[in-house]
Design an enzyme around this catalytic site. Structure first.
Site, PDB file in Angstrom:
ATOM      1  N   LYS A  15     -39.833   4.001 -26.560  1.00 18.22           N
ATOM      2  CA  LYS A  15     -39.773   5.235 -27.488  1.00 18.22           C
ATOM      3  C   LYS A  15     -38.464   5.142 -28.136  1.00 18.22           C
ATOM      4  O   LYS A  15     -38.618   5.584 -29.475  1.00 18.22           O
ATOM      5  CB  LYS A  15     -39.573   6.361 -26.644  1.00 18.22           C
ATOM      6  CG  LYS A  15     -40.920   6.938 -26.004  1.00 18.22           C
ATOM      7  CD  LYS A  15     -40.846   8.277 -25.253  1.00 18.22           C
ATOM      8  CE  LYS A  15     -39.744   8.196 -24.119  1.00 18.22           C
ATOM      9  NZ  LYS A  15     -39.971   7.839 -22.879  1.00 18.22           N
ATOM     10  N   ARG A  90     -41.310  16.948 -22.089  1.00 19.71           N
ATOM     11  CA  ARG A  90     -41.913  16.350 -21.093  1.00 19.71           C
ATOM     12  C   ARG A  90     -42.381  16.865 -20.042  1.00 19.71           C
ATOM     13  O   ARG A  90     -42.631  16.527 -18.863  1.00 19.71           O
ATOM     14  CB  ARG A  90     -40.142  15.766 -20.614  1.00 19.71           C
ATOM     15  CG  ARG A  90     -39.914  14.299 -20.455  1.00 19.71           C
ATOM     16  CD  ARG A  90     -38.640  14.102 -19.909  1.00 19.71           C
ATOM     17  NE  ARG A  90     -38.168  12.961 -19.540  1.00 19.71           N
ATOM     18  CZ  ARG A  90     -37.455  12.000 -20.549  1.00 19.71           C
ATOM     19  NH1 ARG A  90     -37.358  12.439 -21.610  1.00 19.71           N
ATOM     20  NH2 ARG A  90     -37.182  10.862 -20.144  1.00 19.71           N
ATOM     21  N   ARG A 158     -27.818   1.181 -18.169  1.00 15.08           N
ATOM     22  CA  ARG A 158     -27.845   2.483 -18.204  1.00 15.08           C
ATOM     23  C   ARG A 158     -27.724   3.110 -16.751  1.00 15.08           C
ATOM     24  O   ARG A 158     -28.452   2.579 -15.573  1.00 15.08           O
ATOM     25  CB  ARG A 158     -29.013   3.162 -18.761  1.00 15.08           C
ATOM     26  CG  ARG A 158     -28.628   4.139 -19.723  1.00 15.08           C
ATOM     27  CD  ARG A 158     -29.701   4.688 -20.577  1.00 15.08           C
ATOM     28  NE  ARG A 158     -30.708   5.342 -19.790  1.00 15.08           N
ATOM     29  CZ  ARG A 158     -31.716   6.115 -20.570  1.00 15.08           C
ATOM     30  NH1 ARG A 158     -32.000   5.857 -21.678  1.00 15.08           N
ATOM     31  NH2 ARG A 158     -32.546   6.595 -19.540  1.00 15.08           N
TER      32      ARG A 158
HETATM   33  P1  ADP Z   1     -36.137   7.443 -20.630  1.00 10.61           P
HETATM   34  O1  ADP Z   1     -37.123   7.967 -21.534  1.00 10.61           O
HETATM   35  O2  ADP Z   1     -35.662   6.041 -20.968  1.00 10.61           O
HETATM   36  O3  ADP Z   1     -36.287   7.951 -19.161  1.00 10.61           O
HETATM   37  P2  ADP Z   1     -34.386   9.520 -21.822  1.00 10.61           P
HETATM   38  O4  ADP Z   1     -33.235   9.034 -22.475  1.00 10.61           O
HETATM   39  O5  ADP Z   1     -35.327  10.124 -22.611  1.00 10.61           O
HETATM   40  O6  ADP Z   1     -34.849   8.270 -20.876  1.00 10.61           O
HETATM   41  O7  ADP Z   1     -33.774  10.640 -20.410  1.00 10.61           O
HETATM   42  C1  ADP Z   1     -32.983  10.093 -19.678  1.00 10.61           C
HETATM   43  C2  ADP Z   1     -32.763  11.588 -18.706  1.00 10.61           C
HETATM   44  O8  ADP Z   1     -32.427  12.665 -19.545  1.00 10.61           O
HETATM   45  C3  ADP Z   1     -34.172  11.924 -17.970  1.00 10.61           C
HETATM   46  O9  ADP Z   1     -34.490  11.286 -16.829  1.00 10.61           O
HETATM   47  C4  ADP Z   1     -33.833  13.340 -17.662  1.00 10.61           C
HETATM   48  O10 ADP Z   1     -32.876  13.617 -16.502  1.00 10.61           O
HETATM   49  C5  ADP Z   1     -32.967  13.806 -18.865  1.00 10.61           C
HETATM   50  N1  ADP Z   1     -34.003  14.323 -19.978  1.00 10.61           N
HETATM   51  C6  ADP Z   1     -34.002  13.862 -21.287  1.00 10.61           C
HETATM   52  N2  ADP Z   1     -35.001  14.350 -21.907  1.00 10.61           N
HETATM   53  C7  ADP Z   1     -35.398  15.743 -21.118  1.00 10.61           C
HETATM   54  C8  ADP Z   1     -36.247  16.534 -21.187  1.00 10.61           C
HETATM   55  N3  ADP Z   1     -37.193  16.844 -22.157  1.00 10.61           N
HETATM   56  N4  ADP Z   1     -36.420  17.293 -20.152  1.00 10.61           N
HETATM   57  C9  ADP Z   1     -35.971  17.175 -18.984  1.00 10.61           C
HETATM   58  N5  ADP Z   1     -35.042  16.279 -18.776  1.00 10.61           N
HETATM   59  C10 ADP Z   1     -34.758  15.372 -19.747  1.00 10.61           C
END
Ligand code: ADP
Ligand code: ZN
Length: 218
Positions: A15, A90, A158
């Site tokens: 993504k 999400r 990460r």
């Molecule tokens: P990935 O898609 O690789 O899991 P992200 O960078 O999108 O990683 O998100 C990392 C973390 O940030 C998630 O595991 C969550 O804890 C938090 N997070 C990011 N976006 C959201 C969201 N829309 N709602 C809740 N938590 C979020």
């Protein structure tokens, strides 16, 4: 007319990488809730302090917090042209909140693209993924060495890409985020693309899906 784009998919679907390219092609500001939260943690803000424990455990940050982040970001002037949302929504509650925010703005369609990748491929990718410590870029899958191709910073794993946390994130995805596909599926502007192919092919499929979703919305 503005374009509001959601790029969704399991963790490790690519993504972030694809979103970076689409934002350049379409000149849309990218709004990544994951990046905003990681920046807040690095800066030690109250938001970062509230989010850190959840992120370290692979759990989702509270809907109210991320919805607040997105609502504020969409109120900034550059978002008038539309935005690309990466990592948001999400949960179904976040998707409903997004519908409400977009209805207030009424500035163009919401296109939702789901990037599909099989589970076993996802685990492999996340455990091998490296990101730049300085600018946060994902390392290209075929890059050699441990230096960022954008800024020269060092590539690191990460904090939430270690095995236990990867498993937790996949569980969270299956339970809380996958239901979003059913939430959006019946909309004429929803498309799925195959994420298990070379990054440039995924990008081409993504661009074609956006164009096809936009046909008939004007
Ligand atoms: P990935 O898609 O690789 O899991 P992200 O960078 O999108 O990683 O998100 C990392 C973390 O940030 C998630 O595991 C969550 O804890 C938090 N997070 C990011 N976006 C959201 C969201 N829309 N709602 C809740 N938590 C979020
Ligand atoms: Zn970098």
């Amino acid at each position: 007319m503005a374009l509001n784009l959601v790029v969704m998919g399991p963790p490790g679907a690519g993504k972030g990488t694809q979103a970076d390219r689409v934002t350049v092609n379409r000149r849309l500001p990218k709004v990544s809730t994951g990046e905003i939260l990681r920046a807040a943690i690095k800066a030690g803000t109250p938001l970062g302090l509230a989010a850190k424990a959840m992120m370290d455990a692979g759990s989702l940050v509270d809907d109210a917090i991320v919805v607040g982040i997105v609502r504020e970001r969409l109120a900034e002037p550059d978002a008038v042209r539309g935005v690309l949302l990466d990592g948001f929504p999400r949960t179904v509650a976040q998707a409903q909140a997004l519908d409400a925010v977009l209805a207030e703005r009424d500035n163009g369609p919401l296109v939702v693209i789901n990037i599909e990748v099989p589970d076993d491929e996802i685990v492999h990718r996340l455990l091998h993924r490296r990101v730049c410590q300085d600018c946060g870029s994902n390392a290209e899958p075929n890059d050699e060495g441990d230096v960022c191709h954008k800024c020269g910073g060092s590539l690191v794993q990460r904090a939430d890409d270690v095995e236990d946390v990867v498993r937790a994130r996949l569980r969270v995805y299956a339970e809380q985020t996958r239901p979003l596909i059913d939430f959006y599926r019946s909309r004429p502007t929803f498309r799925s693309v195959n994420g298990a192919q070379r990054p440039d092919r995924v990008l081409a499929a993504l661009e074609a899906a956006i164009t096809s979703a936009l046909e008939g919305t004007s």
